[in-house]
Design a protein around this motif. Structure first.
Motif, PDB file in Angstrom:
ATOM      1  N   SER A   1       0.816  -1.229   0.000  1.00  0.00           N
ATOM      2  CA  SER A   1       0.000   0.000   0.000  1.00  0.00           C
ATOM      3  C   SER A   1       0.846   1.274   0.000  1.00  0.00           C
ATOM      4  O   SER A   1       0.409   2.308  -0.503  1.00  0.00           O
ATOM      5  CB  SER A   1      -0.915  -0.006   1.226  1.00  0.00           C
ATOM      6  N   THR A   2       2.061   1.196   0.527  1.00  0.00           N
ATOM      7  CA  THR A   2       2.848   2.430   0.703  1.00  0.00           C
ATOM      8  C   THR A   2       3.076   3.208  -0.586  1.00  0.00           C
ATOM      9  O   THR A   2       2.882   4.431  -0.597  1.00  0.00           O
ATOM     10  CB  THR A   2       4.196   2.122   1.392  1.00  0.00           C
ATOM     11  N   PRO A   3       3.456   2.573  -1.682  1.00  0.00           N
ATOM     12  CA  PRO A   3       3.778   3.363  -2.881  1.00  0.00           C
ATOM     13  C   PRO A   3       2.556   3.925  -3.603  1.00  0.00           C
ATOM     14  O   PRO A   3       2.708   4.729  -4.526  1.00  0.00           O
ATOM     15  CB  PRO A   3       4.539   2.398  -3.781  1.00  0.00           C
TER      16      PRO A   3
ATOM     17  N   GLY B   1       9.374  -6.940   9.176  1.00  0.00           N
ATOM     18  CA  GLY B   1      10.761  -6.829   8.721  1.00  0.00           C
ATOM     19  C   GLY B   1      11.011  -7.435   7.356  1.00  0.00           C
ATOM     20  O   GLY B   1      12.160  -7.504   6.908  1.00  0.00           O
ATOM     21  N   HIS B   2       9.948  -7.852   6.661  1.00  0.00           N
ATOM     22  CA  HIS B   2      10.193  -8.378   5.306  1.00  0.00           C
ATOM     23  C   HIS B   2      10.393  -7.229   4.328  1.00  0.00           C
ATOM     24  O   HIS B   2       9.987  -6.098   4.565  1.00  0.00           O
ATOM     25  CB  HIS B   2       9.052  -9.304   4.861  1.00  0.00           C
ATOM     26  N   THR B   3      11.040  -7.536   3.230  1.00  0.00           N
ATOM     27  CA  THR B   3      11.145  -6.624   2.101  1.00  0.00           C
ATOM     28  C   THR B   3      11.185  -7.462   0.837  1.00  0.00           C
ATOM     29  O   THR B   3      11.478  -8.668   0.916  1.00  0.00           O
ATOM     30  CB  THR B   3      12.376  -5.703   2.217  1.00  0.00           C
ATOM     31  N   SER B   4      10.887  -6.864  -0.315  1.00  0.00           N
ATOM     32  CA  SER B   4      10.544  -7.684  -1.464  1.00  0.00           C
ATOM     33  C   SER B   4       9.483  -8.654  -0.940  1.00  0.00           C
ATOM     34  O   SER B   4       8.605  -8.233  -0.169  1.00  0.00           O
ATOM     35  CB  SER B   4      11.802  -8.390  -2.005  1.00  0.00           C
ATOM     36  N   SER B   5       9.528  -9.898  -1.328  1.00  0.00           N
ATOM     37  CA  SER B   5       8.684 -10.891  -0.630  1.00  0.00           C
ATOM     38  C   SER B   5       9.596 -11.899   0.038  1.00  0.00           C
ATOM     39  O   SER B   5       9.441 -13.117  -0.098  1.00  0.00           O
ATOM     40  CB  SER B   5       7.701 -11.561  -1.601  1.00  0.00           C
TER      41      SER B   5
HETATM   42  C1  6PG Z   1       4.391  -6.499  -1.260  1.00  0.00           C
HETATM   43  C2  6PG Z   1       5.547  -5.564  -1.214  1.00  0.00           C
HETATM   44  C3  6PG Z   1       6.174  -5.631   0.137  1.00  0.00           C
HETATM   45  C4  6PG Z   1       5.844  -4.311   0.739  1.00  0.00           C
HETATM   46  C5  6PG Z   1       5.807  -4.385   2.212  1.00  0.00           C
HETATM   47  C6  6PG Z   1       5.190  -3.115   2.781  1.00  0.00           C
HETATM   48  O1  6PG Z   1       4.153  -7.099  -2.317  1.00  0.00           O
HETATM   49  O2  6PG Z   1       3.704  -6.553  -0.229  1.00  0.00           O
HETATM   50  O3  6PG Z   1       6.386  -5.540  -2.222  1.00  0.00           O
HETATM   51  O4  6PG Z   1       7.517  -5.884   0.217  1.00  0.00           O
HETATM   52  O5  6PG Z   1       6.788  -3.361   0.306  1.00  0.00           O
HETATM   53  O6  6PG Z   1       4.986  -5.465   2.561  1.00  0.00           O
HETATM   54  O7  6PG Z   1       3.840  -3.180   2.441  1.00  0.00           O
HETATM   55  P1  6PG Z   1       2.886  -1.951   2.804  1.00  0.00           P
HETATM   56  O8  6PG Z   1       3.358  -0.824   1.976  1.00  0.00           O
HETATM   57  O9  6PG Z   1       1.518  -2.432   2.401  1.00  0.00           O
HETATM   58  O10 6PG Z   1       3.040  -1.712   4.280  1.00  0.00           O
END
Ligand code: 6PG
Length: 237
Positions: A40-42, A143-147
């Motif tokens: 949702s952030t972007p 603490g995840h990033t990408s998946s």
């Molecule tokens: C996804 C994203 C993931 C995302 C983080 C933050 O597919 O969910 O690529 O890595 O950047 O989960 O998600 P929010 O912006 O929804 O907090």
């Protein structure tokens, strides 16, 4: 790791858009290979970029890829490509041939192979890995990033460009850009906003390699963190 902190979410989004446009302006004669995250952030950034910065952005010099994708078709509300298509592709003059989506509707293992090959063919290689100009990342509260989720740290050192993954919170299958090509990018930019992210920001900025997002932030060469005040709330400034 360079932090950029702004009072509000919208000011953070605007600052990041202008930062990216400035990069493109500084090298006016080349293509930029950009990998986008979802979640949702972007969304706010995509919306603002396409509507308010459309005229100053050299869309024709930007090739868009995805950092990760949920294994759902584009029309599904979970689709990272679907979100960007709704907010940017349907609004800004981005050439169709510049967009390389992960096909979430495909069988995950096969799609990870297909998309790895596509990226390896289109994105210039450095150190025998694709070298994106920009990898835009988010960070989950876990603490995840990408998946790449906690417990899936093997993906941080995978020899494959993309691998199948899954969200341990709901079992949703994912396709993920792995750690090495992320860290091989010219620039890794985290966009992290909102009070709910204050703990993970503190962990990224103050801990060791305690989660995938922290590991990437600590081991990639050129890392920038774009945050709003709420997300940076635990950083003593
Ligand atoms: C996804 C994203 C993931 C995302 C983080 C933050 O597919 O969910 O690529 O890595 O950047 O989960 O998600 P929010 O912006 O929804 O907090």
């Amino acid at each position: 790791m360079k932090p950029y902190i702004y009072p509000s979410t919208i000011e953070t989004a605007r600052a990041l858009i202008l930062h990216l446009v400035e990069m493109l302006e500084n090298e006016p004669d080349r293509i930029f290979h950009i990998a986008l995250s979802g979640g949702s952030t972007p969304a706010l950034m995509f919306d603002l970029w396409a509507n308010e910065y459309k005229e100053i952005t050299p869309w024709e010099r930007m090739y868009f890829y995805w950092v990760d994708e949920r294994c759902v078709p584009p029309k599904n509300s979970d689709s990272n490509y679907g979100l960007m298509r709704l907010l940017m592709l349907n609004v800004a003059p981005i050439p169709y041939e510049n967009v390389f989506r992960i096909m979430g509707e495909n069988e995950p293992e096969q799609e990870a192979i297909r998309y790895s090959r596509l990226v390896e063919e289109h994105v210039p290689q450095v150190n025998n890995w694709p070298c994106f100009d920009i990898v835009l990342l988010g960070a989950g509260t876990d603490g995840h990033t990408s998946s790449i989720f906690p417990g899936q740290e093997y993906l941080l050192t995978s020899q494959k460009t993309y691998e199948r993954s899954y969200n341990p919170h709901n079992g949703q299958k994912r396709i993920a850009l792995t750690g090495q090509p992320i860290m091989n990018a010219e620039r890794v930019i985290f966009l992290i906003t909102g009070k709910s992210k204050a703990d993970v920001v503190y962990e990224i900025c103050s801990s060791g390699d305690t989660c995938p997002a922290a590991y990437i932030a600590h081991h990639a060469e050129n890392v920038e963190l774009f945050m709003d005040d709420p997300a940076a709330g635990r950083l003593g400034r």
